[in-house]
Motif scaffolding. Structure first.
Motif, PDB file in Angstrom:
ATOM      1  N   UNK A 142       0.844  -1.201   0.000  1.00 67.15           N
ATOM      2  CA  UNK A 142       0.000   0.000   0.000  1.00 67.15           C
ATOM      3  C   UNK A 142       0.873   1.242   0.000  1.00 67.15           C
ATOM      4  N   UNK A 143       1.493   1.503  -1.111  1.00 68.40           N
ATOM      5  CA  UNK A 143       2.351   2.675  -1.210  1.00 68.40           C
ATOM      6  C   UNK A 143       2.358   3.181  -2.637  1.00 68.40           C
ATOM      7  N   UNK A 144       2.595   4.438  -2.784  1.00 69.25           N
ATOM      8  CA  UNK A 144       2.773   5.023  -4.108  1.00 69.25           C
ATOM      9  C   UNK A 144       4.244   5.182  -4.430  1.00 69.25           C
ATOM     10  N   UNK A 145       5.090   4.457  -3.704  1.00 70.48           N
ATOM     11  CA  UNK A 145       6.541   4.542  -3.897  1.00 70.48           C
ATOM     12  C   UNK A 145       6.912   4.129  -5.319  1.00 70.48           C
ATOM     13  N   UNK A 146       8.112   4.504  -5.712  1.00 64.42           N
ATOM     14  CA  UNK A 146       8.609   4.152  -7.035  1.00 64.42           C
ATOM     15  C   UNK A 146       8.828   2.658  -7.161  1.00 64.42           C
ATOM     16  N   UNK A 147       8.950   2.186  -8.403  1.00 65.79           N
ATOM     17  CA  UNK A 147       9.058   0.747  -8.646  1.00 65.79           C
ATOM     18  C   UNK A 147      10.239   0.079  -7.951  1.00 65.79           C
ATOM     19  N   UNK A 148      11.380   0.724  -7.915  1.00 69.93           N
ATOM     20  CA  UNK A 148      12.546   0.085  -7.283  1.00 69.93           C
ATOM     21  C   UNK A 148      12.316  -0.120  -5.790  1.00 69.93           C
ATOM     22  N   UNK A 149      11.700   0.860  -5.141  1.00 72.94           N
ATOM     23  CA  UNK A 149      11.409   0.716  -3.711  1.00 72.94           C
ATOM     24  C   UNK A 149      10.402  -0.412  -3.483  1.00 72.94           C
ATOM     25  N   UNK A 150       9.403  -0.503  -4.353  1.00 73.87           N
ATOM     26  CA  UNK A 150       8.415  -1.574  -4.228  1.00 73.87           C
ATOM     27  C   UNK A 150       9.083  -2.928  -4.437  1.00 73.87           C
ATOM     28  N   UNK A 151       9.943  -3.035  -5.428  1.00 71.91           N
ATOM     29  CA  UNK A 151      10.662  -4.294  -5.679  1.00 71.91           C
ATOM     30  C   UNK A 151      11.476  -4.681  -4.449  1.00 71.91           C
ATOM     31  N   UNK A 152      12.166  -3.729  -3.843  1.00 67.00           N
ATOM     32  CA  UNK A 152      12.945  -4.014  -2.633  1.00 67.00           C
ATOM     33  C   UNK A 152      12.040  -4.520  -1.505  1.00 67.00           C
ATOM     34  N   UNK A 153      10.863  -3.901  -1.336  1.00 66.91           N
ATOM     35  CA  UNK A 153       9.916  -4.360  -0.313  1.00 66.91           C
ATOM     36  C   UNK A 153       9.496  -5.806  -0.573  1.00 66.91           C
ATOM     37  N   UNK A 154       9.191  -6.116  -1.816  1.00 67.38           N
ATOM     38  CA  UNK A 154       8.744  -7.461  -2.170  1.00 67.38           C
ATOM     39  C   UNK A 154       9.865  -8.469  -1.951  1.00 67.38           C
ATOM     40  N   UNK A 155      11.067  -8.155  -2.415  1.00 65.50           N
ATOM     41  CA  UNK A 155      12.185  -9.074  -2.254  1.00 65.50           C
ATOM     42  C   UNK A 155      12.499  -9.316  -0.773  1.00 65.50           C
ATOM     43  N   UNK A 156      12.426  -8.273   0.036  1.00 64.54           N
ATOM     44  CA  UNK A 156      12.668  -8.429   1.477  1.00 64.54           C
ATOM     45  C   UNK A 156      11.603  -9.327   2.096  1.00 64.54           C
ATOM     46  N   UNK A 157      10.369  -9.130   1.691  1.00 69.65           N
ATOM     47  CA  UNK A 157       9.276  -9.953   2.209  1.00 69.65           C
ATOM     48  C   UNK A 157       9.454 -11.416   1.798  1.00 69.65           C
ATOM     49  N   UNK A 158       9.825 -11.639   0.540  1.00 72.03           N
ATOM     50  CA  UNK A 158      10.040 -12.998   0.063  1.00 72.03           C
ATOM     51  C   UNK A 158      11.199 -13.673   0.811  1.00 72.03           C
ATOM     52  N   UNK A 159      12.254 -12.913   1.084  1.00 68.62           N
ATOM     53  CA  UNK A 159      13.408 -13.461   1.786  1.00 68.62           C
ATOM     54  C   UNK A 159      13.034 -13.901   3.204  1.00 68.62           C
ATOM     55  N   UNK A 160      12.104 -13.202   3.825  1.00 74.97           N
ATOM     56  CA  UNK A 160      11.666 -13.568   5.185  1.00 74.97           C
ATOM     57  C   UNK A 160      10.849 -14.864   5.197  1.00 74.97           C
ATOM     58  N   UNK A 161      10.277 -15.220   4.060  1.00 71.42           N
ATOM     59  CA  UNK A 161       9.439 -16.415   3.975  1.00 71.42           C
ATOM     60  C   UNK A 161      10.263 -17.690   3.903  1.00 71.42           C
ATOM     61  N   UNK A 162      11.507 -17.578   3.451  1.00 76.08           N
ATOM     62  CA  UNK A 162      12.297 -18.810   3.227  1.00 76.08           C
ATOM     63  C   UNK A 162      13.049 -19.249   4.453  1.00 76.08           C
TER      64      UNK A 162
END
Length: 169
Positions: A149-169
């Motif tokens: 839920x952010x209007x952040x730029x794509x690179x920031x969103x990608x970093x959020x997603x990658x960090x979240x995915x890394x926490x799942x493993x």
């Protein structure tokens, strides 16, 4: 991480294509622009400002599911875009081989509208945003995924997603 398919979802203008392309590049996974698998009839309907119904979407969702399964059979994880507005649509996508993980991009609605208005040569008119927002069903607790839920730029969103995915493993 086992074979995983990341479905970047949300209403028109939320940044699905931009974020999904960047995620696929960062992960080195195949990418599918879900809109490319729409039939010409679906594209014509949307160009005319007519929302798609469930019957219109059924073959499209099946094609996306099958694309993910083809990637899994080949031993590949993948990234694709799909509005995936309703849980029933996501249920079809989850039938793919491998884990299906949803990344729901949900920036402020006014930002979505601005992005759609700025597009050129896209068949999805801004007039359909309201119908998409009405149809949208948030991810249920039992659905594998995250909401951004952010209007952040794509690179920031990608970093959020990658960090979240890394926490799942």
């Amino acid at each position: 991480m086992d074979l995983t398919h990341i479905v970047v979802m949300g209403v028109a203008g939320c940044g699905k294509s931009t974020v999904a392309t960047a995620l696929a590049e960062r992960l080195g996974w195949p990418f599918c622009e879900g809109d490319d698998l729409h039939s010409e009839a679906n594209r014509a309907k949307m160009r005319a400002g007519t929302p798609l119904d469930d019957d219109d979407r059924a073959p499209w969702l099946a094609a996306l599911r099958d694309w993910m399964s083809e990637q899994a059979v080949a031993g590949r994880s993948s990234v694709l875009t799909c509005s995936a507005l309703k849980q029933g649509y996501r249920d079809v996508l989850r039938e793919a081989q491998g884990e299906v993980y949803f990344v729901h991009l949900a920036p402020p609605t006014d930002l979505n509208a601005e992005r759609i208005a700025a597009r050129e040569d896209h068949y999805m008119p801004a007039t359909l945003l309201d119908s998409q927002l009405e149809a949208l069903e948030e991810l249920a607790p039992e659905e594998a995924g995250m909401v951004v839920r952010t209007g952040a730029g794509p690179e920031e969103v990608v970093e959020l997603v990658l960090a979240h995915l890394a926490q799942r493993t």
